[in-house]
Design an enzyme around this catalytic site. Sequence first.
Site, short mmCIF file in Angstrom:
data_model
loop_
_atom_site.label_atom_id
_atom_site.label_comp_id
_atom_site.label_asym_id
_atom_site.label_seq_id
_atom_site.Cartn_x
_atom_site.Cartn_y
_atom_site.Cartn_z
CD GLU A 1 -64.30 31.62 -1.62
OE1 GLU A 1 -64.46 30.45 -2.13
OE2 GLU A 1 -63.09 32.24 -2.02
CG ASP B 1 -67.15 23.86 -8.45
OD1 ASP B 1 -66.29 24.17 -7.87
OD2 ASP B 1 -68.16 24.54 -8.85
#
Length: 388
Positions: free
Chosen positions: A171, A182
């Site tokens: 990824e 995040d």
Amino acid sequence: MRCCRPPTPRPAHSSRPRSCGSSPSSCATPPRSSSATSTEPNGSASPTPSLNSSVMPTTRPSRSPRPSTAWLPPSAADPPRTPRPGRNPLTAGAPLLPRPPRLHRPYATADPGDRTTAGKGATLTTHDALHTLLTQPACSLAVFVPAGMHTAAAERRHLDALAHAGCALFEIGLAHHTAVLDGPVIQSAYRRALMRGSVLDRTLRAVEHAADLRPTVVMTYWEPVSRHGPEHLARLFAEAGATGVMVVDLPTHQAARWQAAAQSTGLRTPRLVPRHTTGTDLAHVVTGASGWLYAPASSAPTGYQGPLDIPALSGFTRRLRAASPLPVVSGVGISTPALAARVAPLVDAVVIGTPIVRALATAPDQAPVLAAAFAQALRPTTPTEDRA
């Protein structure tokens, strides 16, 4: 000593008859003629040379007009022009177009309806590489790598080492300045990539190299997709060799446009499904998804290091499998190999992000060692729960 006197210019010719004395009639030049006649004693006429046969003409003859160099449109009667050898008359002078997708690699996925591309003399199978990977009996290891953290050469070395350590799926993260889902480690990596500049170009180069090693999916937020244009960005990532692109915060009203743009280039569109998604919302999300469904192991931002609610995750993955036949992938909060071993029986792949990113930022040589430990934890030593 001689004096150099400039030459006297000669008078220009005149069209009037010449005169050599005071009597014009006696000295006038007779009319121009190529021949004259004289009378012989017998009365016959014989041609005699003209006195002026060697005299230059007194008037310049008229010239035919020079052909025009102006461009005129071709007519039907004009013969077709032969193109220069080695040039395509349809593309001569046209700007260079981006190169087509490099379909020679074993993990490239072109249009789902066309899987007959050959590489090294062999025809690729009709199975999708990503689907084949995620439907294997054992859980696969996926590794998240933000693009642009290091130089291109160093980044290629890191990807090579991670693939050799047991990474089965990459990824690649497209850096974004507002990565709200995040945690601080990945946000710091994104800021580092943004400071280096040329974010999209660096991401495309990382995707190209990663896709030569393993199936590769791009992770991004919607803002970069909207800024560059969904159709344009999808084409770029498809040409770089990506298998799919997952937009983690895809707006509901933009889902149809993004899915159409990705499908036109052969890209998969995995969807992140929040734990609280149920009912019609769940049905709407899974209908437009392809590739896989992403079930976060924790509702916290990435980098979470606390305990995981395994029973809740198990129930969530069962709901996803009941709603869609797509494989289920999990990440977020899987911070140790021991936690990965507990999540593996529930899903088809485990994504490791923050632990690898932290190692790449501080001690890059330790990143493949850590990846090997996670890969080892996913190898079952005893029969595992059926994930189908």
